[in-house]
Design a protein around this motif. Structure first.
Motif, PDB file in Angstrom:
ATOM      1  N   GLY A  56       0.802  -1.192   0.024  1.00  0.00           N
ATOM      2  CA  GLY A  56       0.098   0.100   0.066  1.00  0.00           C
ATOM      3  C   GLY A  56       0.826   1.258  -0.025  1.00  0.00           C
ATOM      4  N   CYS A  57       1.975   1.202  -0.732  1.00  0.00           N
ATOM      5  CA  CYS A  57       2.822   2.405  -0.649  1.00  0.00           C
ATOM      6  C   CYS A  57       2.375   3.589  -1.641  1.00  0.00           C
ATOM      7  N   LEU A  58       1.236   3.386  -2.487  1.00  0.00           N
ATOM      8  CA  LEU A  58       0.922   4.350  -3.302  1.00  0.00           C
ATOM      9  C   LEU A  58       1.696   4.691  -4.565  1.00  0.00           C
ATOM     10  N   MET A  59       2.989   4.178  -4.630  1.00  0.00           N
ATOM     11  CA  MET A  59       3.852   4.421  -5.802  1.00  0.00           C
ATOM     12  C   MET A  59       3.000   4.425  -7.195  1.00  0.00           C
ATOM     13  N   ASP A  91      -7.821  -1.488   0.102  1.00  0.00           N
ATOM     14  CA  ASP A  91      -8.590  -1.586  -1.213  1.00  0.00           C
ATOM     15  C   ASP A  91      -7.619  -1.260  -2.436  1.00  0.00           C
ATOM     16  N   PHE A  92      -7.913  -1.929  -3.432  1.00  0.00           N
ATOM     17  CA  PHE A  92      -7.139  -1.688  -4.572  1.00  0.00           C
ATOM     18  C   PHE A  92      -8.001  -1.871  -5.817  1.00  0.00           C
ATOM     19  N   THR A  93      -8.200  -0.507  -6.711  1.00  0.00           N
ATOM     20  CA  THR A  93      -8.904  -0.836  -8.062  1.00  0.00           C
ATOM     21  C   THR A  93      -8.193  -0.012  -8.982  1.00  0.00           C
ATOM     22  N   PRO A 110       8.111  -1.492  -5.771  1.00  0.00           N
ATOM     23  CA  PRO A 110       9.198  -1.988  -4.998  1.00  0.00           C
ATOM     24  C   PRO A 110       9.060  -3.369  -4.328  1.00  0.00           C
ATOM     25  N   GLU A 111       7.720  -3.781  -4.537  1.00  0.00           N
ATOM     26  CA  GLU A 111       7.666  -5.336  -3.830  1.00  0.00           C
ATOM     27  C   GLU A 111       7.124  -6.225  -4.934  1.00  0.00           C
ATOM     28  N   ASP A 112       7.206  -5.778  -6.223  1.00  0.00           N
ATOM     29  CA  ASP A 112       6.813  -6.845  -7.456  1.00  0.00           C
ATOM     30  C   ASP A 112       5.236  -7.191  -7.191  1.00  0.00           C
ATOM     31  N   ALA A 113       4.605  -6.454  -6.849  1.00  0.00           N
ATOM     32  CA  ALA A 113       3.226  -6.571  -6.248  1.00  0.00           C
ATOM     33  C   ALA A 113       2.043  -6.638  -7.338  1.00  0.00           C
ATOM     34  N   ILE A 114       2.224  -5.783  -8.391  1.00  0.00           N
ATOM     35  CA  ILE A 114       1.367  -5.504  -9.456  1.00  0.00           C
ATOM     36  C   ILE A 114       2.249  -6.116 -10.347  1.00  0.00           C
ATOM     37  N   ILE A 115       1.389  -6.904 -11.514  1.00  0.00           N
ATOM     38  CA  ILE A 115       2.185  -7.406 -12.636  1.00  0.00           C
ATOM     39  C   ILE A 115       1.078  -7.477 -13.871  1.00  0.00           C
TER      40      ILE A 115
HETATM   41  S1  SF4 Z   1       1.028  -2.366  -6.190  1.00  0.00           S
HETATM   42 FE1  SF4 Z   1       3.213  -2.069  -5.447  1.00  0.00          FE
HETATM   43  S2  SF4 Z   1       3.475   0.153  -6.017  1.00  0.00           S
HETATM   44 FE2  SF4 Z   1       1.330  -0.128  -5.641  1.00  0.00          FE
HETATM   45  S3  SF4 Z   1       0.579   0.106  -3.673  1.00  0.00           S
HETATM   46 FE3  SF4 Z   1       1.146  -1.899  -3.917  1.00  0.00          FE
HETATM   47  S4  SF4 Z   1       3.446  -2.350  -3.159  1.00  0.00           S
HETATM   48 FE4  SF4 Z   1       3.051   0.062  -3.679  1.00  0.00          FE
END
Ligand code: SF4
Ligand code: SF4
Length: 191
Positions: A56-59, A91-93, A110-115
């Motif tokens: 949830g870093c918002l980058m 939440d993430f949309t 930074p976490e390779d969380a979204i691909i």
């Molecule tokens: S998907 Fe990655 S960049 Fe986006 S909020 Fe999550 S950790 Fe941060």
């Protein structure tokens, strides 16, 4: 005379078209083999411990030029998997309707969380069908084939001073023409 001639030409063209090989296919019943570097939709993924990788870093939300990502940051809490305190997204949309597939959101993560996924969403009839909720994004991790591109790897590939082990091997090999800066892959040939 001219009218008859034109009509006959149109008719002959129609008849010829009846026997031509179609240039389109009935998607999704028929699916063409896609180019190896195609990016079509998105997934949120879990880390090696089985935890949600997104902190949830918002980058990604901040860099998105189309402002289609919306994240509700969670208060930091202990991970049920590691016991360490860390951030989460409540939440993430992501609204695919205005996404320009620039992949910047992936590159800054930074976490390779979204691909990005190599498969597009199913065709739909409602605007909401292209609105990716957090549940849809995590479901895509399991249901869709994922692109090779990950944030850390893409960052390292753009910074030769800090090469990341495995980056060169993971990137698909493409013909020189397809490797041009703006080309993702050669266009698919019609059957
Ligand atoms: S998907 Fe990655 S960049 Fe986006 S909020 Fe999550 S950790 Fe941060
Ligand atoms: S690919 Fe680009 S436009 Fe689409 S969500 Fe990511 S940053 Fe936004």
């Amino acid at each position: 005379m001219s009218y008859v001639h034109t009509t006959l030409r149109a008719l002959s063209l129609s008849v010829r078209n009846l026997f031509r090989t179609p240039t389109t296919v009935e998607y999704p019943e028929v699916r063409r083999v896609r180019a190896p570097r195609i990016r079509a939709s998105f997934a949120l993924v879990h880390d090696a411990e089985g935890d949600e990788a997104c902190i949830g870093c918002l980058m990604c939300e901040r860099i998105c030029p189309s402002a289609v990502i919306s994240i509700k940051q969670a208060v930091k809490r202990e991970s049920p998997h590691t016991g360490k305190k860390r951030g989460y997204a409540d939440d993430f949309t992501l609204d695919l309707q205005a996404c320009i597939i620039c992949e910047l959101c992936v590159q800054v993560c930074p976490e390779d969380a979204i691909i990005m996924t190599r498969e597009q969403e199913q065709p739909g009839y409602e605007r909401e069908d292209l609105f990716l909720t957090m549940d849809k994004l995590y479901a895509n991790e399991k249901n869709k084939s994922l692109s090779w591109g990950r944030g850390k790897m893409l960052m390292a590939m753009q910074d030769p001073a800090r090469p990341l082990e495995g980056a060169a091997e993971a990137a698909p090999k493409v013909a020189p023409k397809a490797a041009a800066p703006t080309a993702d892959a050669p266009p698919e040939k019609a059957p």
